[in-house]
Write an enzyme that holds these catalytic residues in place. Sequence first.
Site, PDB file in Angstrom:
ATOM      1  N   ARG A  66     -12.639  51.515  15.736  1.00 57.23           N
ATOM      2  CA  ARG A  66     -12.083  50.280  15.188  1.00 57.23           C
ATOM      3  C   ARG A  66     -10.904  49.735  15.987  1.00 57.23           C
ATOM      4  O   ARG A  66     -10.803  48.528  16.197  1.00 57.23           O
ATOM      5  CB  ARG A  66     -11.670  50.491  13.723  1.00 57.23           C
ATOM      6  CG  ARG A  66     -12.821  50.383  12.742  1.00 57.23           C
ATOM      7  CD  ARG A  66     -12.631  51.282  11.547  1.00 57.23           C
ATOM      8  NE  ARG A  66     -12.672  52.679  11.993  1.00 57.23           N
ATOM      9  CZ  ARG A  66     -13.805  53.379  12.086  1.00 57.23           C
ATOM     10  NH1 ARG A  66     -14.948  52.843  11.743  1.00 57.23           N
ATOM     11  NH2 ARG A  66     -13.784  54.623  12.522  1.00 57.23           N
ATOM     12  N   THR A  67     -10.009  50.606  16.439  1.00 58.27           N
ATOM     13  CA  THR A  67      -8.849  50.107  17.181  1.00 58.27           C
ATOM     14  C   THR A  67      -9.299  49.447  18.476  1.00 58.27           C
ATOM     15  O   THR A  67      -8.864  48.351  18.820  1.00 58.27           O
ATOM     16  CB  THR A  67      -7.843  51.246  17.457  1.00 58.27           C
ATOM     17  OG1 THR A  67      -7.374  51.756  16.207  1.00 58.27           O
ATOM     18  CG2 THR A  67      -6.655  50.753  18.272  1.00 58.27           C
ATOM     19  N   ILE A 240      -9.079  66.149   8.829  1.00 52.45           N
ATOM     20  CA  ILE A 240      -8.993  66.808  10.137  1.00 52.45           C
ATOM     21  C   ILE A 240      -8.802  65.729  11.194  1.00 52.45           C
ATOM     22  O   ILE A 240      -9.740  65.039  11.573  1.00 52.45           O
ATOM     23  CB  ILE A 240     -10.269  67.639  10.415  1.00 52.45           C
ATOM     24  CG1 ILE A 240     -10.451  68.707   9.314  1.00 52.45           C
ATOM     25  CG2 ILE A 240     -10.203  68.304  11.792  1.00 52.45           C
ATOM     26  CD1 ILE A 240     -11.878  68.967   8.927  1.00 52.45           C
ATOM     27  N   HIS A 276      -9.820  53.470   2.713  1.00 48.45           N
ATOM     28  CA  HIS A 276     -10.002  54.595   3.649  1.00 48.45           C
ATOM     29  C   HIS A 276     -10.085  53.964   5.035  1.00 48.45           C
ATOM     30  O   HIS A 276     -10.876  53.052   5.252  1.00 48.45           O
ATOM     31  CB  HIS A 276     -11.291  55.346   3.324  1.00 48.45           C
ATOM     32  CG  HIS A 276     -11.477  56.645   4.069  1.00 48.45           C
ATOM     33  ND1 HIS A 276     -11.413  56.738   5.452  1.00 48.45           N
ATOM     34  CD2 HIS A 276     -11.733  57.902   3.621  1.00 48.45           C
ATOM     35  CE1 HIS A 276     -11.616  58.006   5.809  1.00 48.45           C
ATOM     36  NE2 HIS A 276     -11.812  58.726   4.720  1.00 48.45           N
ATOM     37  N   CYS A 277      -9.285  54.450   5.982  1.00 47.88           N
ATOM     38  CA  CYS A 277      -9.234  53.779   7.289  1.00 47.88           C
ATOM     39  C   CYS A 277     -10.466  54.055   8.150  1.00 47.88           C
ATOM     40  O   CYS A 277     -10.630  53.439   9.200  1.00 47.88           O
ATOM     41  CB  CYS A 277      -7.960  54.153   8.028  1.00 47.88           C
ATOM     42  SG  CYS A 277      -7.920  55.873   8.527  1.00 47.88           S
TER      43      CYS A 277
END
Length: 328
Positions: A66-67, A240, A276-277
């Site tokens: 996504r980034t 994690i 939630h990212c």
Amino acid sequence: GGQPLQNKVQLKGRDLLTLKNFTGEEIKYILWLSADLKFRIKQKGEYLPLLQGKSLGMIFEKRSTRTRLSTETGFALLGGHPCFLTTQDIHLGVNESLKDTARVLSSMTDAVLARVYKQSDLDILAQEASIPIINGLSDLYHPIQILADYLTLQEHYGALKGLTLSWIGDGNNILHSIMMSAAKFGMHLQVATPKGYEPDPSITKLAEQYAKENGTNVSLTNDPLEAARGGNVLITDTWISMGQEEEKKKRLQAFQGYQVTMKTAEVAASDWTFLHCLPRKPEEVDDEVFYSPQSLVFPEAENRKWTIMAVMVSLLTDYSPQLQKPKF
């Protein structure tokens, strides 16, 4: 310096390393700009070449979906040129000193977005570079993710003030960024982490100070249901993080009982939503919640694009939003 003219926040030339360095008004301005760009480009179909002739250096020591996508597509949509470099192309502090890298980047690009293992590397880059440095995720913070979260919540609830955020999971970089900013909007924060996975104590101390200054509450517990109780927004993330793969078994055991389910939602506020990212694993949140109408995870992911575009525009141009300022 006197009062800035009629709420014009000036961010041009700044670094975005952590939201700790930004006031509530400054963060609100970036969100206002995000809403403005989204409205003008997505709703009205305008072409805004605000970054024409500008180049962005993108340095990624860790993988990214996504980034990378939001930054590359967003920068190009505004007429700029993003250049993506992995550890194959550049090894921060290995092939040459960070100081030298910072100088070279400063002479060739207009800004750098870096995803790094160590926040301290970003600090050195920012110190040595003459261009804005943007944190694309570090061990300590992930500020650009939180901007997307807040835009999503503003769109859904119509305002942020008075909301209670319930974090259920790991005391990681995402939580740290929420802790550096939630109180500045008048939001309360209820955090549950397993024992031994709490947020950084110095960040907790600062979050408590912000809460005191802004008249909000911040609480830490090891009980997920206690943190969820009365919460408007249930938030979790991966257990994690990148670089912790060898701890997987230990972590999965420690996080038993931390899965967000409808049982968690039962104790939350009636207007609860879920964030939630991503990327998400089923052990963190079950399908029922993740794909429910209350889940805002996909609008949240899309808003990564509009918020990073707003960051770039605010750090690199004199553009002012034309849309009326949203209520925060």
